[in-house]
Design a protein around this motif. Structure first.
Motif, mmCIF file in Angstrom:
data_model
loop_
_atom_site.group_PDB
_atom_site.id
_atom_site.type_symbol
_atom_site.label_atom_id
_atom_site.label_comp_id
_atom_site.label_asym_id
_atom_site.label_seq_id
_atom_site.Cartn_x
_atom_site.Cartn_y
_atom_site.Cartn_z
ATOM 1 N N GLY A 136 0.936 -1.200 0.154
ATOM 2 C CA GLY A 136 0.118 0.084 -0.069
ATOM 3 C C GLY A 136 0.790 1.172 0.125
ATOM 4 N N LEU A 137 2.132 1.399 0.046
ATOM 5 C CA LEU A 137 2.803 2.447 -0.054
ATOM 6 C C LEU A 137 3.170 3.214 -1.255
ATOM 7 N N LEU A 138 3.190 2.426 -2.519
ATOM 8 C CA LEU A 138 4.023 2.969 -3.550
ATOM 9 C C LEU A 138 3.044 3.852 -4.455
ATOM 10 N N LEU A 139 1.650 3.570 -4.485
ATOM 11 C CA LEU A 139 0.718 4.196 -5.325
ATOM 12 C C LEU A 139 -0.252 5.063 -4.869
ATOM 13 N N SER A 140 -0.587 4.713 -3.305
ATOM 14 C CA SER A 140 -1.471 5.546 -2.593
ATOM 15 C C SER A 140 -1.419 6.814 -2.591
ATOM 16 N N GLN A 141 -2.456 7.619 -2.537
ATOM 17 C CA GLN A 141 -2.498 8.901 -2.275
ATOM 18 C C GLN A 141 -3.255 9.456 -1.282
ATOM 19 N N GLY A 142 -3.427 10.667 -0.674
ATOM 20 C CA GLY A 142 -4.157 11.388 0.189
ATOM 21 C C GLY A 142 -4.425 10.786 1.418
ATOM 22 N N GLU A 143 -5.591 10.502 2.128
ATOM 23 C CA GLU A 143 -5.467 10.097 3.350
ATOM 24 C C GLU A 143 -5.183 8.510 3.341
ATOM 25 N N GLN A 144 -5.583 7.783 2.163
ATOM 26 C CA GLN A 144 -5.004 6.331 2.016
ATOM 27 C C GLN A 144 -3.629 6.288 2.080
ATOM 28 N N ARG A 145 -2.849 7.183 1.617
ATOM 29 C CA ARG A 145 -1.423 7.146 1.699
ATOM 30 C C ARG A 145 -0.929 7.341 3.049
ATOM 31 N N LYS A 146 -1.593 8.372 3.772
ATOM 32 C CA LYS A 146 -1.276 8.561 5.184
ATOM 33 C C LYS A 146 -1.504 7.429 6.195
ATOM 34 N N ALA A 147 -2.638 6.823 5.828
ATOM 35 C CA ALA A 147 -3.098 5.662 6.541
ATOM 36 C C ALA A 147 -1.965 4.487 6.484
ATOM 37 N N HIS A 148 -1.474 4.210 5.105
ATOM 38 C CA HIS A 148 -0.677 3.134 4.992
ATOM 39 C C HIS A 148 0.668 3.504 5.508
ATOM 40 N N PHE A 149 1.214 4.731 5.428
ATOM 41 C CA PHE A 149 2.319 4.988 6.355
ATOM 42 C C PHE A 149 2.231 4.985 7.717
ATOM 43 N N GLU A 150 1.356 5.333 8.151
ATOM 44 C CA GLU A 150 1.200 5.220 9.548
ATOM 45 C C GLU A 150 1.355 3.898 10.100
ATOM 46 N N HIS A 151 0.758 2.837 9.316
ATOM 47 C CA HIS A 151 0.680 1.391 9.328
ATOM 48 C C HIS A 151 2.190 0.892 9.211
ATOM 49 N N PHE A 152 2.891 1.348 8.107
ATOM 50 C CA PHE A 152 4.299 1.142 7.806
ATOM 51 C C PHE A 152 5.376 1.407 9.153
ATOM 52 N N LYS A 153 5.060 2.404 9.702
ATOM 53 C CA LYS A 153 5.799 3.090 10.775
ATOM 54 C C LYS A 153 5.765 2.189 12.105
ATOM 55 N N ARG A 154 4.381 1.707 12.397
ATOM 56 C CA ARG A 154 4.095 0.784 13.575
ATOM 57 C C ARG A 154 4.939 -0.630 13.370
ATOM 58 N N ARG A 155 4.979 -0.929 11.988
ATOM 59 C CA ARG A 155 5.614 -2.053 11.599
ATOM 60 C C ARG A 155 7.102 -2.007 11.816
ATOM 61 N N LEU A 156 7.698 -0.862 11.480
ATOM 62 C CA LEU A 156 9.023 -0.778 11.630
ATOM 63 C C LEU A 156 9.380 -0.686 12.916
ATOM 64 N N ALA A 157 8.406 -0.043 13.823
ATOM 65 C CA ALA A 157 8.815 -0.134 15.258
ATOM 66 C C ALA A 157 8.828 -1.722 15.707
ATOM 67 N N LEU A 158 7.985 -2.331 15.216
ATOM 68 C CA LEU A 158 7.845 -3.854 15.420
ATOM 69 C C LEU A 158 9.204 -4.240 15.277
ATOM 70 N N CYS A 159 9.716 -4.186 13.882
ATOM 71 C CA CYS A 159 10.931 -4.842 13.483
ATOM 72 C C CYS A 159 11.984 -4.387 14.319
ATOM 73 N N GLN A 160 12.237 -3.175 14.876
ATOM 74 C CA GLN A 160 13.069 -2.522 15.493
ATOM 75 C C GLN A 160 13.104 -3.166 16.828
ATOM 76 N N GLN A 161 11.968 -3.462 17.375
ATOM 77 C CA GLN A 161 11.754 -3.900 18.862
ATOM 78 C C GLN A 161 12.344 -5.332 18.923
ATOM 79 N N PHE A 162 12.016 -5.962 17.817
ATOM 80 C CA PHE A 162 12.354 -7.513 18.061
ATOM 81 C C PHE A 162 13.610 -7.874 16.956
ATOM 82 N N ALA A 163 14.469 -6.795 16.634
ATOM 83 C CA ALA A 163 15.628 -6.974 16.103
ATOM 84 C C ALA A 163 15.454 -7.867 14.701
ATOM 85 N N ILE A 164 14.234 -7.517 14.015
ATOM 86 C CA ILE A 164 14.120 -8.230 12.487
ATOM 87 C C ILE A 164 14.875 -7.295 11.635
ATOM 88 N N PRO A 165 15.687 -7.506 10.760
ATOM 89 C CA PRO A 165 16.502 -6.788 10.136
ATOM 90 C C PRO A 165 15.744 -6.265 8.889
#
Length: 273
Positions: A68-97
Motif C-alpha cells: 500500500g505504500l507506492l501508489l496510494s494517495q491522500g488519506e489512504q497514503r497517510k494511513a498506509h505510512f502510519e501502518h508502515f511506521k508501526r511495523r517498522l517499530a515492531l521490527c526494531q523492537q524484535f531486531a528483525i533486520p
C-alpha cells in the motif's frame, strides 16, 4: 545461507504455537508473518515474547509484508505510512533486520501499463519508505509479483531498486513469482550480495505457470522448478542471508506444525547443501 521457514507455512497456528513448534521441528530461524505477531502482542508483552524467543534460540530473519505504500494517495497514503511506521517499530523492537515490501501494481487494470506519473510516484514513495526504514535500522526487500501488470519480474524489481538508490533497499527473490512471471534466467546475473536481501523458495508440480496459485506451492524438490541453478547463483555471489520456505498450501496447513517444519527443514537442507 540461513534456512528458515515463513510462518505462513503454518498459517493456522498462532505466533506462540510457532515459537514452540518450530524448534521442535529443527527450525531456529523464522520469517515472521506480521499479522500473527501483532495479534500475539495483544495478549503477551514484548518482553515476555522476546524472552520466549531467546529461550528457544529463535532468530527472526525477516517480516512479511507491507503493501500500500507506492501508489496510494491522500488519506489512504497517510494511513498506509502510519501502518508502515508501526511495523517498522515492531521490527526494531524484535531486531528483525528486513521487512518485505510488495509493490502496488496489482491494482493496475490487467492489460494496462502504469503511466509515467504512477511510476514516478512509486519511485518517490519507495525512496521515502527507505528513509523511514533507515531511521529504524531496517532494510526493505522489494518483492515483485509474477501476475501483476508491472514489476512482475526480477529485472524490473532490480531496476526500481537501482533507481531508488537507497542502500537499505534490495530485492526479495520469491521463486514462485520468478517462475510464474516473465523473469528470465539471465535476470539472475544482475543479483549481487549487495542487492539481494531475502529469498523465498517453494516448488510447483504439474501446473502451467499461467494457472499457478499460491495454494499449488509444495516442498522444494517435489515439483518442476529448476531450483538448482538459482541456488548455484546464490552461492556464486556469496549470498549469506535467509532462504525461507514459503508455502500457502491448505493440505500442509492441516498437518501438525512440527511435521511440516521437519519436512521443510529436510527439504531446505537438501536444496542448499
Amino acid at each position: 545461507m540461513i534456512p528458515c521457514i515463513s510462518q505462513v507455512t503454518t498459517l493456522p497456528g498462532s505466533f506462540a504455537d510457532d515459537v514452540a513448534n518450530y524448534p521442535a521441528g529443527g527450525c531456529s530461524a523464522i520469517e515472521v508473518w506480521l499479522t500473527k505477531l501483532e495479534k500475539h502482542l495483544d495478549a503477551v508483552s514484548p518482553d515476555d515474547t522476546r524472552r520466549a524467543l531467546t529461550d528457544r534460540g529463535i532468530t527472526l530473519t525477516a517480516a512479511a509484508y507491507q503493501g500500500g505504500l507506492l501508489l496510494s494517495q491522500g488519506e489512504q497514503r497517510k494511513a498506509h505510512f502510519e501502518h508502515f511506521k508501526r511495523r517498522l517499530a515492531l521490527c526494531q523492537q524484535f531486531a528483525i533486520p528486513t521487512l518485505l515490501l510488495v509493490t502496488d501494481f496489482g491494482s493496475v487494470s490487467i492489460g494496462a501499463a502504469p503511466d509515467a506519473q504512477s511510476l514516478s510516484r512509486a519511485l518517490v514513495s519507495l525512496t521515502q519508505a527507505a528513509q523511514w526504514a533507515a531511521s529504524f535500522d531496517v532494510r526493505l526487500a522489494l518483492e515483485f509479483r509474477g501476475a501483476d501488470p508491472f514489476c512482475s519480474c526480477l529485472d524490473t524489481a532490480l531496476t526500481l531498486v537501482e533507481q531508488c538508490g537507497e542502500p537499505n533497499v534490495g530485492v526479495c527473490l520469491d521463486v514462485f513469482h520468478y517462475y510464474k512471471g516473465p523473469s528470465k534466467p539471465e535476470d539472475l546475473d544482475r543479483l549481487t550480495a549487495q542487492n539481494l536481501f531475502h529469498v523465498q523458495v517453494c516448488d510447483v508440480a504439474g501446473v502451467p505457470r499461467e494457472l499457478m496459485t499460491d495454494s499449488d506451492r509444495v516442498m522444494p524438490g517435489e515439483g518442476d522448478f529448476r531450483l538448482e541453478s538459482i541456488v548455484q547463483r546464490l552461492k556464486a555471489i556469496g549470498y549469506t542471508g535467509a532462504v525461507s520456505l514459503e508455502l500457502m498450501n491448505p493440505v500442509l496447513w492441516s498437518l501438525k506444525a512440527t511435521q511440516v517444519t521437519e519436512l521443510g527443514m529436510t527439504s531446505l537442507q537438501r536444496l542448499l547443501k
